[in-house]
Scaffold this motif. Structure first.
Motif, PDB file in Angstrom:
ATOM      1  N   MET A  46     -27.102  -7.637 -18.051  1.00 28.54           N
ATOM      2  CA  MET A  46     -27.792  -7.773 -16.763  1.00 28.54           C
ATOM      3  C   MET A  46     -28.009  -6.403 -16.130  1.00 28.54           C
ATOM      4  O   MET A  46     -27.334  -5.439 -16.466  1.00 28.54           O
ATOM      5  CB  MET A  46     -26.987  -8.680 -15.831  1.00 28.54           C
ATOM      6  CG  MET A  46     -27.010 -10.150 -16.251  1.00 28.54           C
ATOM      7  SD  MET A  46     -26.338 -11.290 -15.015  1.00 28.54           S
ATOM      8  CE  MET A  46     -24.591 -10.981 -15.219  1.00 28.54           C
ATOM      9  N   LYS A  47     -28.933  -6.365 -15.201  1.00 27.45           N
ATOM     10  CA  LYS A  47     -29.327  -5.097 -14.607  1.00 27.45           C
ATOM     11  C   LYS A  47     -28.209  -4.461 -13.766  1.00 27.45           C
ATOM     12  O   LYS A  47     -27.453  -5.162 -13.104  1.00 27.45           O
ATOM     13  CB  LYS A  47     -30.547  -5.317 -13.715  1.00 27.45           C
ATOM     14  CG  LYS A  47     -31.803  -5.762 -14.445  1.00 27.45           C
ATOM     15  CD  LYS A  47     -32.951  -5.940 -13.464  1.00 27.45           C
ATOM     16  CE  LYS A  47     -34.219  -6.375 -14.165  1.00 27.45           C
ATOM     17  NZ  LYS A  47     -35.342  -6.562 -13.217  1.00 27.45           N
ATOM     18  N   PRO A  48     -28.139  -3.121 -13.778  1.00 28.45           N
ATOM     19  CA  PRO A  48     -27.192  -2.443 -12.881  1.00 28.45           C
ATOM     20  C   PRO A  48     -27.665  -2.550 -11.430  1.00 28.45           C
ATOM     21  O   PRO A  48     -28.862  -2.725 -11.172  1.00 28.45           O
ATOM     22  CB  PRO A  48     -27.212  -1.001 -13.378  1.00 28.45           C
ATOM     23  CG  PRO A  48     -28.566  -0.840 -13.987  1.00 28.45           C
ATOM     24  CD  PRO A  48     -28.892  -2.171 -14.612  1.00 28.45           C
ATOM     25  N   ILE A  49     -26.740  -2.446 -10.509  1.00 28.17           N
ATOM     26  CA  ILE A  49     -27.044  -2.608  -9.088  1.00 28.17           C
ATOM     27  C   ILE A  49     -26.620  -1.366  -8.321  1.00 28.17           C
ATOM     28  O   ILE A  49     -25.565  -0.783  -8.580  1.00 28.17           O
ATOM     29  CB  ILE A  49     -26.302  -3.818  -8.492  1.00 28.17           C
ATOM     30  CG1 ILE A  49     -26.540  -5.064  -9.312  1.00 28.17           C
ATOM     31  CG2 ILE A  49     -26.713  -4.062  -7.043  1.00 28.17           C
ATOM     32  CD1 ILE A  49     -25.661  -6.234  -8.896  1.00 28.17           C
ATOM     33  N   SER A  50     -27.426  -0.966  -7.345  1.00 27.62           N
ATOM     34  CA  SER A  50     -27.032   0.035  -6.363  1.00 27.62           C
ATOM     35  C   SER A  50     -26.666  -0.696  -5.083  1.00 27.62           C
ATOM     36  O   SER A  50     -27.521  -1.340  -4.463  1.00 27.62           O
ATOM     37  CB  SER A  50     -28.171   1.028  -6.095  1.00 27.62           C
ATOM     38  OG  SER A  50     -28.382   1.862  -7.207  1.00 27.62           O
ATOM     39  N   ILE A  51     -25.396  -0.635  -4.704  1.00 27.12           N
ATOM     40  CA  ILE A  51     -24.909  -1.325  -3.512  1.00 27.12           C
ATOM     41  C   ILE A  51     -24.840  -0.332  -2.360  1.00 27.12           C
ATOM     42  O   ILE A  51     -24.113   0.665  -2.431  1.00 27.12           O
ATOM     43  CB  ILE A  51     -23.525  -1.948  -3.761  1.00 27.12           C
ATOM     44  CG1 ILE A  51     -23.599  -2.941  -4.926  1.00 27.12           C
ATOM     45  CG2 ILE A  51     -23.006  -2.635  -2.497  1.00 27.12           C
ATOM     46  CD1 ILE A  51     -22.252  -3.519  -5.328  1.00 27.12           C
ATOM     47  N   VAL A  52     -25.608  -0.575  -1.319  1.00 27.88           N
ATOM     48  CA  VAL A  52     -25.646   0.299  -0.147  1.00 27.88           C
ATOM     49  C   VAL A  52     -24.813  -0.339   0.962  1.00 27.88           C
ATOM     50  O   VAL A  52     -25.112  -1.444   1.423  1.00 27.88           O
ATOM     51  CB  VAL A  52     -27.098   0.514   0.340  1.00 27.88           C
ATOM     52  CG1 VAL A  52     -27.117   1.359   1.606  1.00 27.88           C
ATOM     53  CG2 VAL A  52     -27.940   1.160  -0.761  1.00 27.88           C
ATOM     54  N   VAL A  53     -23.769   0.354   1.383  1.00 29.60           N
ATOM     55  CA  VAL A  53     -22.885  -0.129   2.447  1.00 29.60           C
ATOM     56  C   VAL A  53     -23.040   0.784   3.653  1.00 29.60           C
ATOM     57  O   VAL A  53     -22.840   1.993   3.545  1.00 29.60           O
ATOM     58  CB  VAL A  53     -21.411  -0.137   1.994  1.00 29.60           C
ATOM     59  CG1 VAL A  53     -20.516  -0.660   3.115  1.00 29.60           C
ATOM     60  CG2 VAL A  53     -21.230  -0.961   0.734  1.00 29.60           C
ATOM     61  N   ILE A  54     -23.416   0.217   4.795  1.00 30.43           N
ATOM     62  CA  ILE A  54     -23.538   1.030   6.009  1.00 30.43           C
ATOM     63  C   ILE A  54     -22.279   0.873   6.850  1.00 30.43           C
ATOM     64  O   ILE A  54     -21.713  -0.213   6.949  1.00 30.43           O
ATOM     65  CB  ILE A  54     -24.789   0.654   6.830  1.00 30.43           C
ATOM     66  CG1 ILE A  54     -24.795  -0.839   7.192  1.00 30.43           C
ATOM     67  CG2 ILE A  54     -26.061   1.023   6.055  1.00 30.43           C
ATOM     68  CD1 ILE A  54     -25.876  -1.219   8.188  1.00 30.43           C
ATOM     69  N   THR A  55     -21.838   1.981   7.443  1.00 25.45           N
ATOM     70  CA  THR A  55     -20.602   1.956   8.224  1.00 25.45           C
ATOM     71  C   THR A  55     -20.738   2.733   9.529  1.00 25.45           C
ATOM     72  O   THR A  55     -21.513   3.690   9.631  1.00 25.45           O
ATOM     73  CB  THR A  55     -19.427   2.570   7.436  1.00 25.45           C
ATOM     74  OG1 THR A  55     -19.731   3.938   7.091  1.00 25.45           O
ATOM     75  CG2 THR A  55     -19.137   1.787   6.169  1.00 25.45           C
TER      76      THR A  55
END
Length: 242
Positions: free
Chosen positions: A1-10
């Motif tokens: 499955m495709k890789p994911i870029s997870i963007v977390v804002i804080t």
């Protein structure tokens, strides 16, 4: 499955960010990077996050000098290495199979932009009722007036770039505007997975008041368009003052 870029804002999330990063480190699906975009926090959010480097070797942090929810998400998308994006808020909680189930649904339904339902397994019964009503609204509107919860949205780099990212002039319902724009070109659906998040906003403002605020906002959007002048005030990070 495709890789994911997870963007977390804080923003000032030193008490909560460790929970989300722990959840991510325990995912059964590990083909992802984590980009933490901090809005120049006054606390030790970034320092706490960086302690997860051994368990999340794909974690990077970026500190902005200007604060903003949409700005943070757009900044993270620009830094992303992979084509599939997942935008998360810092107070989100995920079960260990969330990514594997979600990515499978994205692939099966050929979706590049999708919303996720809100879970309430750890909350009192009256919250569960409120979430059920809110999720029912998300399900119904996906077919003619897409809405979504910005705390957990899947997208892709080409969708994000095509629609110009999150509109940084919109304070409330910027997430709904995002998926509405995307749905004009790309098929949008809610996928049958769920995330949970800290109920502090509900505890401070009240679940009925918050529900009415978002109902009023989306009815206003449906008939009059997006709110670019903060017509319904909802300040970023106001609940931190508790």
């Amino acid at each position: 499955m495709k890789p994911i870029s997870i963007v977390v804002i804080t923003l000032n999330e030193e008490k909560r960010i460790a929970r989300l990063l722990t959840d991510l480190s325990k995912q059964s699906y590990q083909n992802f990077e984590v980009i933490l975009v901090d809005s120049n926090s006054d606390d030790h959010t970034v320092a706490v996050a960086e302690k997860f480097a051994p368990t999340l070797p794909s974690l990077t942090t970026h500190v902005m000098t200007t604060r903003g929810v949409s700005l943070g998400r757009n900044t993270g998308a620009k830094l992303a290495k992979h084509s599939t994006l997942l935008f998360l808020d810092a107070d989100v909680r995920l079960d260990s199979n969330f990514l594997s189930r979600s990515v499978a649904k994205l692939v099966d339904e050929q979706l590049e932009v999708a919303g996720v339902y809100m879970g309430a397994s750890r909350l009192p019964f009256h919250y569960k009722l409120g979430y059920f009503a809110f999720n029912a609204g998300l399900f119904a509107t996906q077919f003619f007036f897409p809405t979504a919860v910005g705390a957990c949205i899947f997208s892709s780099k080409r969708v994000h770039e095509e629609i110009g990212g999150f509109d940084e002039e919109i304070i409330l319902c910027e997430d709904c505007h995002y998926v509405k724009k995307a749905a004009k070109t790309w098929r949008f659906r809610m996928i049958p997975t769920a995330f949970e998040f800290d109920p502090r906003r509900l505890e401070q403002d009240g679940i009925a008041k918050m529900g009415l605020t978002y109902l009023k906002a989306n009815v206003r959007r449906f008939f009059m368009g997006e709110m670019r002048n903060n017509e319904i005030e909802y300040p970023f990070d106001h609940y931190q003052k508790q």
